[in-house]
Design a protein around this motif. Sequence first.
Motif, short mmCIF file in Angstrom:
data_model
loop_
_atom_site.label_atom_id
_atom_site.label_comp_id
_atom_site.label_asym_id
_atom_site.label_seq_id
_atom_site.Cartn_x
_atom_site.Cartn_y
_atom_site.Cartn_z
N THR A 121 0.82 -1.71 0.08
CA THR A 121 0.07 -0.01 0.23
C THR A 121 0.96 1.34 0.23
N LYS A 122 -0.04 2.13 -0.19
CA LYS A 122 1.08 3.75 -0.67
C LYS A 122 0.75 4.56 1.13
N ASP A 123 1.83 5.37 1.25
CA ASP A 123 1.04 6.42 2.13
C ASP A 123 0.30 7.49 1.22
N ASN A 124 -0.38 7.31 2.89
CA ASN A 124 -1.14 9.40 2.94
C ASN A 124 -2.18 8.92 1.15
N GLN A 125 -2.87 7.98 0.99
CA GLN A 125 -3.78 7.58 0.60
C GLN A 125 -5.34 6.10 0.27
#
Length: 172
Positions: A121-125
């Motif tokens: 997963t990606k940060d801040n998303q």
Amino acid sequence: MKHLFFKTALLIFITTLFSCEDNTNTNDSTGNDSFSCYVNGKLYIPSAGTGIGGGDIRPFYWTYEFDDKVFSIYTGGEYAIRITTINTVIGSNILNEKLGDTFDFSHSGMIVQNELIYYNTKDNQNNGNVTFTEYNETKAVGTFECTLYNDNGDELKVTNGKFNLSLDSRTN
């Protein structure tokens, strides 16, 4: 006599054919200690491994930390999947952080990997969510979905995820 033999054989074959159970794998994770999802449209149900001396290894395990409100599950088989939520609540829990590795218990995210792929997963998303309908020290029941990314930005979709976990598959 020859016709009687063929008729009998045909009758037995047809009876056997129509009386067989359908053992098709489904995404019906409704019983205790079940986990399934679709990875890019392909059904994934974790499989157990073989331990030292031939003993079975569970196909997944989960952790529950009440004080820190941390939930984590790790699966084996075709893929290793790690899902971790922090500040876990009954209802929707957003997966919005990149996990440092499969032992990261301080971020809410997901990893899907095997010897050929690694997606995170990606940060801040808002990558996806885990929705708990039941969550306590002896049971975790819910659904999940998520979009993950590799280092090249390629997407991997995890959809229709379901789990029903009991104390028997918990590690702590």
